[in-house]
Design a protein around this motif. Structure first.
Motif, PDB file in Angstrom:
ATOM      1  N   ALA A 146      -0.883   4.110   2.254  1.00 19.99           N
ATOM      2  CA  ALA A 146      -2.140   4.656   2.388  1.00 19.99           C
ATOM      3  C   ALA A 146      -2.956   3.785   3.698  1.00 19.99           C
ATOM      4  O   ALA A 146      -3.492   4.452   4.240  1.00 19.99           O
ATOM      5  CB  ALA A 146      -2.460   4.221   0.747  1.00 19.99           C
ATOM      6  N   GLU A 147      -3.174   2.539   3.506  1.00 21.47           N
ATOM      7  CA  GLU A 147      -2.832   1.844   4.783  1.00 21.47           C
ATOM      8  C   GLU A 147      -2.223   1.053   5.463  1.00 21.47           C
ATOM      9  O   GLU A 147      -1.472  -0.071   4.435  1.00 21.47           O
ATOM     10  CB  GLU A 147      -4.445   0.701   4.434  1.00 21.47           C
ATOM     11  N   TRP A 185       7.057  -0.893  -3.919  1.00 26.45           N
ATOM     12  CA  TRP A 185       5.699   0.898  -3.008  1.00 26.45           C
ATOM     13  C   TRP A 185       6.084   2.131  -4.423  1.00 26.45           C
ATOM     14  O   TRP A 185       5.033   2.675  -4.613  1.00 26.45           O
ATOM     15  CB  TRP A 185       6.046   1.283  -1.740  1.00 26.45           C
ATOM     16  N   GLU A 191       5.245   6.107   2.194  1.00 24.98           N
ATOM     17  CA  GLU A 191       4.244   6.471   2.604  1.00 24.98           C
ATOM     18  C   GLU A 191       2.917   5.769   2.590  1.00 24.98           C
ATOM     19  O   GLU A 191       1.823   6.015   2.103  1.00 24.98           O
ATOM     20  CB  GLU A 191       3.583   7.862   2.841  1.00 24.98           C
ATOM     21  N   SER A 208       0.796  -1.187  -0.305  1.00 27.23           N
ATOM     22  CA  SER A 208      -0.010   0.000  -0.217  1.00 27.23           C
ATOM     23  C   SER A 208       1.042   1.191   0.023  1.00 27.23           C
ATOM     24  O   SER A 208       1.958   1.560   0.696  1.00 27.23           O
ATOM     25  CB  SER A 208      -0.469   0.581   1.250  1.00 27.23           C
ATOM     26  N   GLN A 209       0.383   2.192  -0.581  1.00 33.17           N
ATOM     27  CA  GLN A 209       1.115   3.344  -0.884  1.00 33.17           C
ATOM     28  C   GLN A 209       0.465   4.376  -1.650  1.00 33.17           C
ATOM     29  O   GLN A 209      -0.568   4.461  -1.976  1.00 33.17           O
ATOM     30  CB  GLN A 209       2.106   3.012  -1.986  1.00 33.17           C
ATOM     31  N   LYS A 210       0.523   5.524  -0.866  1.00 34.11           N
ATOM     32  CA  LYS A 210      -0.938   6.676  -1.430  1.00 34.11           C
ATOM     33  C   LYS A 210       0.280   7.242  -2.671  1.00 34.11           C
ATOM     34  O   LYS A 210       1.572   7.136  -3.513  1.00 34.11           O
ATOM     35  CB  LYS A 210       0.428   8.272  -0.759  1.00 34.11           C
ATOM     36  N   ALA A 211      -1.044   7.031  -3.539  1.00 35.82           N
ATOM     37  CA  ALA A 211      -0.687   7.960  -5.059  1.00 35.82           C
ATOM     38  C   ALA A 211       0.773   9.424  -5.158  1.00 35.82           C
ATOM     39  O   ALA A 211       0.472  10.321  -4.920  1.00 35.82           O
ATOM     40  CB  ALA A 211      -1.278   8.201  -5.674  1.00 35.82           C
ATOM     41  N   ALA A 224       2.880   3.889  -5.673  1.00 35.87           N
ATOM     42  CA  ALA A 224       2.580   5.351  -6.105  1.00 35.87           C
ATOM     43  C   ALA A 224       2.570   5.986  -7.664  1.00 35.87           C
ATOM     44  O   ALA A 224       1.827   6.829  -7.476  1.00 35.87           O
ATOM     45  CB  ALA A 224       4.013   5.390  -5.854  1.00 35.87           C
ATOM     46  N   VAL A 232       3.040  10.072  -4.609  1.00 36.64           N
ATOM     47  CA  VAL A 232       3.589  10.310  -3.398  1.00 36.64           C
ATOM     48  C   VAL A 232       5.425   9.886  -3.652  1.00 36.64           C
ATOM     49  O   VAL A 232       5.265   8.477  -3.347  1.00 36.64           O
ATOM     50  CB  VAL A 232       3.797   9.882  -1.413  1.00 36.64           C
TER      51      VAL A 232
END
Ligand SMILES: [Zn+2]
Length: 451
Positions: free
Chosen positions: A97-98, A383, A95, A86-89, A387, A91
């Motif tokens: 996302a969850e 990740w 980091e 999981s990773q924030k788009a 991203a 970024v």
């Protein structure tokens, strides 16, 4: 002219598939649990007018069919994510996302939707030019270890297909010619429990057996071909109390080899080591349980040659300034940070992969290409890929892959003798072997998640 029309069709309809890919990116699901992604993809194809069919015991697989008659063109797609990625788009540092959740760290949201786009624009092209031919898009579950395509082959999904095209997102262009054979299996040792100090002579340790098994494997490494790998994980130590002789222990082993013949030979050697460890410790070892297995790739140069010509037409990848700025952020955190390279200008044909697309290559002439969707130097299964999975460069690569695959299919149809040649080549390369006898997964085995 044909390529121009295909590019225009992609331009006209790409928003449908970009949206679908973004939606699947947002619901990352791992092997055989791709329910939401599957529903999203299936609805998209149904709404576009494709006829949908399902396969027994496979509720996250579907086949979308359009057109009619011969030839039958297969387009392969995948939708599964990877655990823990999981990773924030967008970024450019880790980091999630969850925390601990899955993520699209192999870009399969793009892979699947690129295949769907290819199927649709090809169909629109057939309609515009009154071309006879059937298009089948295969939405295949659990590529990451679960070998969904093996179960689809066992259910006859590819029986009427003349040739298959497939792509994988990447950091450069490529054509696959090789994929290793892989088996993932569990070894289980059984001993006798006892007090480790009070009655140690009564105990027979399954954990000792597992440890000796692993030591044996470390020694065999020196005597394997350089194409062979063995990885392992101890999945059950038998207990947490050191003052109990462990009566049970279990490990998971992955063996990779150049082809199925070398793999099967290595499996026999590993088996002997397990039996030796059991004998030394007076414990017992079960026959290993095969959880999943990938076949090696049967190269098809007829299809690869057509693919190469079509890839060349699109090189080098053209990015806007804004897209390049975006990619530079991710180049800075990948393996090419110091080389100054911004895009990959080669067609890579020497990178072996491991995929269940290789299993399909045993039953249908198959080609697998790579198209850049993320920054050069981005590590696989990372990740960083998650991203970049719904960025403008990712969409651009996906749309281009759809066009290249459609053009490969049209070139093959334009010269039907090429389809026959590809089939003949498959027959020659099999050297009398059949998928049925080579595949390590029994025909009656039901699909199971591997993690
Ligand atoms: Zn992948």
């Amino acid at each position: 002219m044909m390529r121009k029309e295909i590019a225009e069709l992609s331009e006209q309809y790409k928003h449908i598939f970009e949206e679908c890919a973004d939606r699947i990116w947002a619901t990352p699901e791992i092997n055989f649990t791709e329910h939401q992604s599957h529903a999203t993809a299936m609805k998209c194809m149904k709404d576009l007018g494709f006829e949908i069919s399902m396969l027994e015991d496979m509720d996250t697989a579907f086949i979308a069919t359009a057109g009619h008659g011969s030839p039958v063109i297969g387009i392969l797609g995948e939708l599964d994510a990877l655990p823990g990625l999981s990773q924030k788009a967008d970024v450019d540092h880790y980091e999630p996302a969850e925390n601990g959740a899955p993520g699209h760290g192999c870009g399969h949201n793009l892979l699947g939707c690129g295949g769907m786009e290819c199927a649709y624009i090809l169909w629109k092209y057939f309609e515009a030019h009154n071309i006879e031919g059937t298009i089948k898009y295969f939405s295949c579950p659990a590529e990451e270890g679960g070998v969904g395509k093996v179960y689809m082959i066992h259910r006859g999904a590819f029986d009427d297909v003349d040739f298959c095209v497939n792509w994988h997102p990447g950091s450069g262009f490529g054509i696959a010619h090789e994929a290793k054979s892989i088996v993932l299996q569990n070894y289980r040792f059984h001993g006798v429990a006892s007090h480790a100090a009070g009655s140690p002579e009564m105990g027979r340790s399954a954990l000792d057996a597992l440890e000796l098994f692993n030591i044996g494997i470390q020694f065999v490494r020196e005597h394997m071909t350089k194409d062979t790998y063995i990885h392992y994980a101890i999945t059950d130590t038998g207990g947490r109390a050191a003052n109990v002789v462990q009566a049970y222990a279990e490990g998971q082993y992955v063996i990779r080899a150049k082809d199925n013949t070398e793999l099967k030979a290595m499996m026999k050697r590993v088996d002997k080591i397990a039996k030796g460890a059991a004998m030394m410790t007076e414990t017992e070892v079960d026959e290993p349980e095969i959880v999943s297995a990938f076949s090696s790739f049967v190269d098809n140069t007829t299809l690869a040659d057509v693919a190469r010509e079509n890839i060349k037409e699109c090189m080098p990848m053209q990015y806007t300034e804004e897209e390049m700025e975006y990619l530079k952020k991710f180049i800075a955190c990948g393996s090419k940070a110091d080389t100054g390279e911004l895009i990959d200008e080669e067609i890579h044909e020497d990178r072996p992969s491991s995929t269940d697309v290789a299993d399909v290559s045993w039953v249908v002439p198959t080609v697998m290409i790579n198209v850049p969707t993320w920054a050069i130097g981005t590590p696989g299964h990372s990740w960083n890929i998650t991203a970049q999975g719904k960025s403008a460069p990712a969409h651009k690569g996906m749309n281009l892959a759809a066009q290249i695959m459609a053009n490969i299919a049209l070139d093959m149809m334009d010269k039907p003798e090429l389809i026959e040649k590809a089939k003949e080549e498959l027959k020659t390369n099999l050297k009398g072997r059949t998928y049925e006898t080579e595949c390590l997964i029994p025909k009656d085995k039901k699909p199971v998640p591997i993690y």
